[in-house]
Design a protein around this motif. Structure first.
Motif, mmCIF file in Angstrom:
data_model
loop_
_atom_site.group_PDB
_atom_site.id
_atom_site.type_symbol
_atom_site.label_atom_id
_atom_site.label_comp_id
_atom_site.label_asym_id
_atom_site.label_seq_id
_atom_site.Cartn_x
_atom_site.Cartn_y
_atom_site.Cartn_z
ATOM 1 N N VAL A 24 6.004 11.393 -79.322
ATOM 2 C CA VAL A 24 5.879 11.744 -80.738
ATOM 3 C C VAL A 24 5.001 10.675 -81.400
ATOM 4 O O VAL A 24 5.328 9.487 -81.363
ATOM 5 C CB VAL A 24 7.253 11.808 -81.425
ATOM 6 N N THR A 25 3.883 11.117 -81.985
ATOM 7 C CA THR A 25 2.942 10.198 -82.627
ATOM 8 C C THR A 25 3.084 10.314 -84.141
ATOM 9 O O THR A 25 3.040 11.420 -84.701
ATOM 10 C CB THR A 25 1.502 10.510 -82.201
ATOM 11 N N LEU A 26 3.249 9.160 -84.787
ATOM 12 C CA LEU A 26 3.428 9.102 -86.244
ATOM 13 C C LEU A 26 2.478 8.070 -86.836
ATOM 14 O O LEU A 26 2.194 7.040 -86.202
ATOM 15 C CB LEU A 26 4.864 8.688 -86.590
ATOM 16 N N LYS A 27 1.989 8.348 -88.017
ATOM 17 C CA LYS A 27 1.260 7.326 -88.759
ATOM 18 C C LYS A 27 2.280 6.462 -89.497
ATOM 19 O O LYS A 27 3.195 6.985 -90.130
ATOM 20 C CB LYS A 27 0.286 7.964 -89.744
ATOM 21 N N ARG A 28 2.103 5.172 -89.401
ATOM 22 C CA ARG A 28 3.036 4.255 -90.060
ATOM 23 C C ARG A 28 3.071 4.505 -91.568
ATOM 24 O O ARG A 28 4.143 4.437 -92.192
ATOM 25 C CB ARG A 28 2.616 2.819 -89.771
ATOM 26 N N SER A 29 1.913 4.808 -92.140
ATOM 27 C CA SER A 29 1.871 5.066 -93.579
ATOM 28 C C SER A 29 2.707 6.291 -93.941
ATOM 29 O O SER A 29 3.305 6.339 -95.019
ATOM 30 C CB SER A 29 0.424 5.252 -94.035
ATOM 31 N N ASP A 30 2.775 7.303 -93.044
ATOM 32 C CA ASP A 30 3.631 8.464 -93.294
ATOM 33 C C ASP A 30 5.104 8.083 -93.230
ATOM 34 O O ASP A 30 5.919 8.578 -94.014
ATOM 35 C CB ASP A 30 3.343 9.570 -92.280
ATOM 36 N N VAL A 31 5.461 7.216 -92.290
ATOM 37 C CA VAL A 31 6.849 6.756 -92.180
ATOM 38 C C VAL A 31 7.251 6.025 -93.457
ATOM 39 O O VAL A 31 8.345 6.237 -94.002
ATOM 40 C CB VAL A 31 7.024 5.849 -90.945
ATOM 41 N N GLU A 32 6.361 5.176 -93.962
ATOM 42 C CA GLU A 32 6.654 4.441 -95.194
ATOM 43 C C GLU A 32 6.740 5.384 -96.396
ATOM 44 O O GLU A 32 7.616 5.247 -97.252
ATOM 45 C CB GLU A 32 5.565 3.393 -95.430
ATOM 46 N N ARG A 33 5.848 6.374 -96.440
ATOM 47 C CA ARG A 33 5.744 7.257 -97.600
ATOM 48 C C ARG A 33 6.866 8.289 -97.665
ATOM 49 O O ARG A 33 7.313 8.663 -98.756
ATOM 50 C CB ARG A 33 4.372 7.962 -97.541
ATOM 51 N N LEU A 34 7.349 8.734 -96.508
ATOM 52 C CA LEU A 34 8.257 9.889 -96.474
ATOM 53 C C LEU A 34 9.707 9.524 -96.167
ATOM 54 O O LEU A 34 10.531 10.422 -95.985
ATOM 55 C CB LEU A 34 7.754 10.894 -95.423
ATOM 56 N N GLU A 35 10.030 8.237 -96.152
ATOM 57 C CA GLU A 35 11.377 7.842 -95.744
ATOM 58 C C GLU A 35 12.460 8.533 -96.567
ATOM 59 O O GLU A 35 13.481 8.963 -96.019
ATOM 60 C CB GLU A 35 11.554 6.333 -95.848
ATOM 61 N N ASN A 36 12.277 8.678 -97.827
ATOM 62 C CA ASN A 36 13.322 9.226 -98.693
ATOM 63 C C ASN A 36 13.118 10.702 -99.030
ATOM 64 O O ASN A 36 13.652 11.204 -100.014
ATOM 65 C CB ASN A 36 13.408 8.405 -99.981
ATOM 66 N N THR A 37 12.371 11.409 -98.184
ATOM 67 C CA THR A 37 12.179 12.850 -98.360
ATOM 68 C C THR A 37 12.975 13.587 -97.288
ATOM 69 O O THR A 37 13.553 12.986 -96.377
ATOM 70 C CB THR A 37 10.691 13.219 -98.246
ATOM 71 N N GLU A 38 12.990 14.911 -97.382
ATOM 72 C CA GLU A 38 13.713 15.670 -96.358
ATOM 73 C C GLU A 38 12.920 15.633 -95.051
ATOM 74 O O GLU A 38 11.700 15.464 -95.026
ATOM 75 C CB GLU A 38 13.972 17.104 -96.839
ATOM 76 N N ALA A 39 13.656 15.824 -93.935
ATOM 77 C CA ALA A 39 13.089 15.577 -92.613
ATOM 78 C C ALA A 39 11.943 16.513 -92.269
ATOM 79 O O ALA A 39 11.099 16.185 -91.422
ATOM 80 C CB ALA A 39 14.188 15.689 -91.553
ATOM 81 N N GLY A 40 11.873 17.682 -92.895
ATOM 82 C CA GLY A 40 10.801 18.618 -92.585
ATOM 83 C C GLY A 40 9.424 18.065 -92.899
ATOM 84 O O GLY A 40 8.438 18.447 -92.257
ATOM 85 N N GLN A 41 9.338 17.157 -93.884
ATOM 86 C CA GLN A 41 8.029 16.615 -94.242
ATOM 87 C C GLN A 41 7.495 15.669 -93.170
ATOM 88 O O GLN A 41 6.303 15.681 -92.864
ATOM 89 C CB GLN A 41 8.119 15.902 -95.593
ATOM 90 N N ILE A 42 8.368 14.863 -92.581
ATOM 91 C CA ILE A 42 7.898 13.985 -91.501
ATOM 92 C C ILE A 42 7.632 14.799 -90.236
ATOM 93 O O ILE A 42 6.738 14.482 -89.450
ATOM 94 C CB ILE A 42 8.895 12.829 -91.243
ATOM 95 N N ALA A 43 8.367 15.893 -90.059
ATOM 96 C CA ALA A 43 8.115 16.766 -88.905
ATOM 97 C C ALA A 43 6.732 17.393 -89.007
ATOM 98 O O ALA A 43 6.051 17.580 -87.990
ATOM 99 C CB ALA A 43 9.189 17.852 -88.816
ATOM 100 N N ALA A 44 6.305 17.713 -90.223
ATOM 101 C CA ALA A 44 5.017 18.378 -90.414
ATOM 102 C C ALA A 44 3.843 17.481 -90.050
ATOM 103 O O ALA A 44 2.766 17.980 -89.674
ATOM 104 C CB ALA A 44 4.896 18.853 -91.856
ATOM 105 N N VAL A 45 4.007 16.177 -90.153
ATOM 106 C CA VAL A 45 2.891 15.266 -89.861
ATOM 107 C C VAL A 45 3.039 14.588 -88.499
ATOM 108 O O VAL A 45 2.132 13.866 -88.064
ATOM 109 C CB VAL A 45 2.766 14.188 -90.956
ATOM 110 N N ALA A 46 4.160 14.814 -87.810
ATOM 111 C CA ALA A 46 4.350 14.236 -86.478
ATOM 112 C C ALA A 46 3.640 15.090 -85.438
ATOM 113 O O ALA A 46 3.556 16.310 -85.560
ATOM 114 C CB ALA A 46 5.841 14.151 -86.161
ATOM 115 N N GLN A 47 3.125 14.460 -84.413
ATOM 116 C CA GLN A 47 2.462 15.168 -83.320
ATOM 117 C C GLN A 47 3.296 15.027 -82.053
ATOM 118 O O GLN A 47 3.630 13.913 -81.634
ATOM 119 C CB GLN A 47 1.061 14.600 -83.080
#
Length: 724
Positions: free
Chosen positions: A382-405
């Motif tokens: 699973v590849t994630l951008k660190r900036s996405d992890v920082e930006r989406l921590e307090n959002t629902e999990a579907g948003q981080i799923a959408a940007v994960a590869q």
């Protein structure tokens, strides 16, 4: 046209299985199924004994013990789908003799299915169609169409029409065909009405009155018992705590009974939020002006940087139950290989790993690659951008799923550095064990309990020596030979069975499972399994396993398997070959003469809505050839319930009663009951009969179960726990 005409009967017989399959594949419906509040004596939502058009909450696993003067019924019920309810029953039926005309009662196995095809809406009632005892000896065989309607908020009425037992008819018993669908009987004979009223007297007390066509003719024809005085049954049911119910009822006013019911819903865990500690929060990076060296990436030129970072991150991950096996680190990218030992959902392990990477890695590292491993095999990345992890921590999990590869993992990247002193690894566990046996007419409930020591030694990635030793402490399981042909209810003594090698065959079929009781009752230490397994990954989508040793309690030998599975694909194909020999009944390291080669080609498909279908085609332990189809449903919290059926080229006579193998599987994660995160499970298989046809070798660690947790369908089904 009368309802019991051949045309109507054929239409009903054909429509029921088709409608059930269509319902399983259907999407969400416009209204929720009507939920029952009382379990009847047959274990399904109903009146006292008659059915209703109600269902249970989706996913519910329930059990009912009902005792009256004419029968004792032990029922296991499961809501397979919001509209489909199934039940497995084991009953003591009075007044019936077996083949030997002895006993005055029989222990009978039966299955039920109910399909709720209409919801209650406005004036329209909920409606259901059902099959009762559709694969048994016919003791309780019957079919029904039923409607249920809420008349007031506290009063619910049911009216239905029944055939067979539900229509007052007693169909012919067939002891030899028990376990085989009695299709020719479905919706046959006269159809008669039944009905019930249920009144919610208080928040905890339900009162039920019903009209039933069952006069218990079969149980009372021998004259030992009298039939109920009339066809009106009354019951009172008290619900206490969550999912527990106690009932008292009368049949016809002069026969009395009691029952206890329990209903467990996977969604209603004792500790809904779990007891795991909160994860460490994401640590946002400081501004470049505050750490220009860190943002520039000059630290990557320091040969001491990666060992220090890997040690620090590995220690932090260990506190989260994750084993950092290896790591690759550059100025702007970090890949970690983790083995999840704690969380039932791999997404939770990945989410907690991402948080800890944000805290341990220098600010120039923007790309996180989290590779999941199992037994040394890399199952996905699973590849994630660190900036996405920082930006989406307090959002629902579907948003981080959408940007994960999600991608297939490279099995052997050149830049990976193994964690120092990670191998070899030794693990052990000492605890209790419990074995339970049911469905034996002579011993309806058998058990054995004692202490079990399990240990494993992992020499290197994928090379594992593991085994177990058990010491019995108590129980009523005793060593016993299989049934003597032609003498129903009689069994060989252990001495008789081993004295004549010919006893180990029945109708020319080797006894590969029907002599399982010969392996029980040992008071000396036993070795259930002792194996050396080698897991490997020839490519990013191909996995392999070779296991040698004592594979299970009854067989030892060698097992080889290969699996093709892409990380983003809902399907997989596997091949397995086993060469095994039967183990001695008492001596743990000795063998008997029977030896066989088995082989399977397996097809797997994730159907969506948490359903997994599997088809196995090949050769089984008794040398028979055929296929097994299974369907398993898994909930987000790890509960698994499944059903399977196997048909081989053995004739009905060679196979014996039932004609084909079938059963139910259940696996409950320990964490559901304790609230503490754990990957341990309590699993069991319930089958109506122990037969030799369609039997497989029970090899632990098969590949599909090893790799699927971190791959597309299963991973995303549990993605809601990414930020847990």
């Amino acid at each position: 046209m009368p309802m019991h005409s051949p045309l109507i009967r054929r239409l009903l017989t054909s429509a029921l299985p088709v409608s059930m399959l269509l319902a399983s594949a259907a999407g969400p419906t416009s209204a929720d199924p009507m939920i029952g509040t009382v379990m009847n004596s047959y274990g399904l939502p109903g009146g006292v004994e008659t059915p209703t058009a109600e269902a249970l909450p989706d996913g519910t696993l329930g059990g009912t013990i009902s005792v009256n003067e004419l029968a004792r019924r032990n029922n296991l019920v499961f809501q397979l789908h919001p509209r489909i309810t199934g039940a497995l029953r084991y009953s003591r039926v009075e007044g019936i003799n077996d083949h030997n005309e002895l006993g005055g009662h029989i222990w009978d196995r039966s299955f039920d299915f109910r399909y709720q095809f209409l919801d209650e809406q406005g004036w329209r009632p909920a409606m259901a169609v059902g099959l009762q005892d559709f694969m048994g000896t016919g003791v309780y065989s019957g079919e029904y169409i039923v409607a249920t309607k809420n008349l007031t908020p506290r009063l619910r009425a049911t009216l239905g029409v029944g055939w067979g037992r539900l229509g007052g008819d007693q169909r012919a018993l067939d002891f030899d065909e028990g376990g085989k669908p009695n299709i020719d009987d479905w919706f046959s004979g006269s159809a008669r009405p039944f009905g019930s009223l249920a009144f919610q007297a208080t928040d905890k007390i339900m009162l039920v009155a019903e009209y039933s066509n069952d006069e218990y003719a079969r149980e009372t024809e021998a004259g030992f018992e009298e039939a109920p005085g009339n066809q009106v049954n009354l019951g009172a049911y008290y619900t206490f705590d969550q999912g527990y119910q106690l009932g008292l009822y009368t049949l016809g006013g002069d026969k009395f009974g009691a029952q206890f019911s329990v209903a467990l819903n996977p969604r209603n865990a004792p500790y809904p939020s779990g007891l795991e500690k909160a994860p460490a929060p994401v640590r946002p990076r400081v501004a470049p002006s505050a750490d220009p060296e860190g943002w520039a990436g000059h630290w990557a030129q320091d040969p001491t940087a990666q060992p220090a970072i890997q040690k620090s991150l590995g220690d932090a991950l260990a506190g989260e139950g994750q084993q950092l096996e290896a790591m690759a680190l550059s100025a702007n990218r970090a890949e970690v290989r983790i083995n999840n030992t704690r969380y039932i959902q791999q997404a939770e392990a990945i989410g907690r790993t991402a948080r800890l990477m944000s805290r341990a890695l220098p600010p120039s590292v923007e790309t996180f690659v989290i590779t999941s491993t199992s037994s040394g095999m890399a199952t996905s990345s699973v590849t994630l951008k660190r900036s996405d992890v920082e930006r989406l921590e307090n959002t629902e999990a579907g948003q981080i799923a959408a940007v994960a590869q999600l991608t297939d993992a490279n099995p052997r990247p050149a830049d990976m550095i193994e964690t120092e002193d990670f191998y070899p690894r030794f693990r052990w566990r000492l605890g209790p064990y419990l074995d339970i046996g049911i469905f034996d007419p002579q011993d309806p409930l058998r058990y054995e309990a004692g202490a079990e020591l399990r240990a494993s030694y992992e020499f290197s990635p994928g090379l594992v020596l593991s085994g177990a030793v058990r010491q019995r402490a108590l129980g009523n399981m005793k060593q016993r030979g299989p049934g003597i042909p032609g003498q129903r209810g009689e069994h060989y003594t252990p001495e008789e069975y081993v004295a004549n090698p010919a006893n180990e065959y029945f109708n020319g079929v080797p006894r590969v499972r029907s002599d399982t009781r010969m392996y029980t009752g040992n008071h000396n230490p036993t070795v259930p399994e002792l194996t050396l397994a080698w897991y490997a990954q020839p490519s990013s989508t191909i996995y392999s396993r070779v296991t040698v040793g004592l594979l299970e309690r009854a067989y030892g030998g060698a097992s080889g398997e290969m699996l093709w599975k892409r990380a983003d694909a809902p399907f997989a194909v596997g091949v397995e070959v086993n060469r095994v020999r039967k183990r001695d009944f008492e001596k743990p390291f000795e063998f008997r003469d029977y030896e066989v080669t088995t082989g399977m080609v397996s097809f797997y498909y994730e159907l969506g809505e948490n359903y997994t279908a599997q088809l196995d085609v090949g050769k089984y332990l008794a040398g028979d050839k055929g296929a097994t189809i299974s369907l398993t449903r898994e909930f987000a919290n790890g509960w698994r319930i499944g059903a399977f059926a196997t048909k081989t080229d053995l004739s009905d006579e060679e196979f014996g009663e039932g004609s084909f193998d079938k059963g139910i599987t259940l696996s409950v994660p320990i964490s559901w009951a304790t609230g503490s995160p754990s990957r341990d499970r309590a699993s069991t298989e319930l089958s109506s009969l122990s037969r030799d046809g369609g039997a497989k070798v029970n090899v632990k660690g098969r590949l599909y179960d090893k790799v699927r947790d971190a791959q597309s369908v299963k991973l995303y089904d549990g993605w809601g726990r990414f930020w847990r």
